[in-house]
Design an enzyme around this catalytic site. Structure first.
Site, PDB file in Angstrom:
ATOM      1  CB  CYS A  12     115.139 127.569 -80.990  1.00 38.01           C
ATOM      2  SG  CYS A  12     114.507 126.801 -79.584  1.00 38.01           S
ATOM      3  CB  CYS A  96     111.644 128.197 -74.122  1.00 36.37           C
ATOM      4  SG  CYS A  96     111.591 130.202 -75.173  1.00 36.37           S
ATOM      5  CG  HIS A 124     104.038 118.561 -75.189  1.00 36.85           C
ATOM      6  ND1 HIS A 124     104.651 119.723 -74.881  1.00 36.85           N
ATOM      7  CD2 HIS A 124     104.663 118.064 -76.198  1.00 36.85           C
ATOM      8  CE1 HIS A 124     105.707 119.772 -75.135  1.00 36.85           C
ATOM      9  NE2 HIS A 124     106.037 119.258 -76.943  1.00 36.85           N
ATOM     10  CD  GLU A 126     104.982 124.861 -74.954  1.00 39.70           C
ATOM     11  OE1 GLU A 126     105.713 124.799 -75.423  1.00 39.70           O
ATOM     12  OE2 GLU A 126     104.278 125.955 -75.164  1.00 39.70           O
ATOM     13  CB  THR A 165     105.269 127.931 -77.860  1.00 41.94           C
ATOM     14  OG1 THR A 165     106.218 126.533 -77.697  1.00 41.94           O
ATOM     15  CG2 THR A 165     105.394 128.645 -76.853  1.00 41.94           C
ATOM     16  CB  SER A 224     105.430 119.549 -80.229  1.00 41.18           C
ATOM     17  OG  SER A 224     104.941 119.838 -80.517  1.00 41.18           O
ATOM     18  CB  SER A 267     115.803 120.477 -79.419  1.00 39.11           C
ATOM     19  OG  SER A 267     114.145 119.414 -79.392  1.00 39.11           O
TER      20      SER A 267
HETATM   21  S1  SF4 Z   1     110.960 125.939 -79.824  1.00 37.68           S
HETATM   22 FE1  SF4 Z   1     109.918 125.598 -77.321  1.00 37.68          FE
HETATM   23  S2  SF4 Z   1     112.172 126.213 -76.946  1.00 37.68           S
HETATM   24 FE2  SF4 Z   1     112.712 126.846 -79.216  1.00 37.68          FE
HETATM   25  S3  SF4 Z   1     112.146 129.256 -79.020  1.00 37.68           S
HETATM   26 FE3  SF4 Z   1     109.979 127.759 -79.599  1.00 37.68          FE
HETATM   27  S4  SF4 Z   1     109.241 127.420 -77.321  1.00 37.68           S
HETATM   28 FE4  SF4 Z   1     111.081 128.378 -76.710  1.00 37.68          FE
END
Ligand code: SF4
Length: 306
Positions: A12, A96, A124, A126, A165, A224, A267
């Site tokens: 991403c 991010c 976690h 984040e 997120t 996650s 990722s």
């Molecule tokens: S997965 Fe995480 S790093 Fe990727 S766009 Fe969403 S918030 Fe940002």
């Protein structure tokens, strides 16, 4: 065997940006280079950077005074910024931008004196980072309906919510509905804070589930968004597994199947998915591969000056 590749593949924009920041810092300053937490939750990415001298730490006490330190894509709390300043560390923030946006909401709601319900997985990275932006006495982390039932905030009070997120979109929607029923004056972001990459990847798995008897998610145990993808496949009654790489894939699981879908977390480097496809093709020489148009190919987040 028919292989269906999910329409979302590769990094991403937030992950690509974070890895690029480490690459740029390595090129410009060399080692020693410290990163607070795994830059992104992928074993291959982290091991590759470790092999090039990057040092990942979970505790700033082990980072030498005045060293160079990068904050991971998951974001950090103001307390970590203060600790880094006290040691005069040269810091670079790879958080991010979509996580930073959640931090800004957390600060705003907290400054307005509201109780803030943070929907996310306790512990976690984040969630720990976002939680640090809320006054501790106003913070309530919930990860399921039972946690919401246990909240002791008076029902008439104005309450704000924010979310991690990378959650399950469907489950988060239900939790927000539950919060709204409990606190009629609930405020928060328009919908939730789940990012575009998480949304697209969950939609892509839903699509695979209509086409496949078996789903393979490529992703690391700590990721996650990858774990939510496996759960989504299972919720749609398609046997789904998560593997970090091709070596972890047990081909016996594919015996007797005619269709398999492959997806990956935000990722995961593309070559890891290619390795899985290759392993299946070697075992099932007459396999066909179906791909779809990736909706994310033009999403890029701006890089900071390193
Ligand atoms: S997965 Fe995480 S790093 Fe990727 S766009 Fe969403 S918030 Fe940002």
């Amino acid at each position: 065997m028919q292989i269906f590749l999910a329409r979302t593949q590769g990094f991403c924009a937030g992950v690509a940006r974070a890895i690029d920041i480490v690459e740029q810092a390595l090129a410009k300053y060399g080692t020693p280079l410290y990163v607070y937490h795994e830059i992104v939750h992928n074993t291959a990415v982290v091991d590759g950077l470790k092999a090039r001298g990057v040092i990942f730490v979970d505790d700033l006490s082990v980072v030498p005074y005045k060293a160079r330190l990068i904050f991971s894509a998951h974001g950090i709390s103001p307390d970590i910024v203060s600790q880094a300043a006290a040691k005069q560390l040269k810091t670079i923030d790879a958080t991010c931008p979509l996580v930073t946006k959640v931090h800004e909401q957390a600060v705003r709601f907290s400054d307005e004196g509201l109780d803030v319900v943070l929907i996310g997985h306790k512990g976690h990275e984040e969630v720990v980072g976002t939680a640090g932006h809320v006054l501790p006495s106003r913070l309530h982390i919930v990860q399921n309906a039972a946690d919401i039932e246990r909240l002791t905030i008076p029902a008439h009070q104005m309450v704000a919510f924010i979310t991690q997120t990378t959650l399950s979109i469907d489950e988060t929607r239900e939790l927000i509905l539950k919060l709204r029923a409990r606190f009629p004056r609930l405020t928060g972001p328009l919908k939730d804070n789940i990012c575009y990459a998480t949304q697209n990847r969950q939609d892509a798995v839903k699509e695979l589930a209509t086409l496949c008897e078996f789903i393979i998610i490529c992703g690391s145990p700590k990721s996650s968004n990858s774990n939510r993808l496996r759960e989504k496949g299972e919720q749609l009654n398609v046997k789904s597994i998560i593997v970090d790489n091709a070596a972890e894939l047990d081909l016996a699981l594919l015996q007797g199947k005619n269709t398999v879908g492959i997806s990956s977390g935000a990722s995961v480097p593309r070559h890891l998915v290619d390795d899985i496809v290759q392993k299946i093709q070697q075992a099932f020489p007459h396999s066909t591969i179906t791909t779809f148009d990736n909706p994310e190919k033009n999403v890029i987040f701006p890089r900071p000056t390193i």
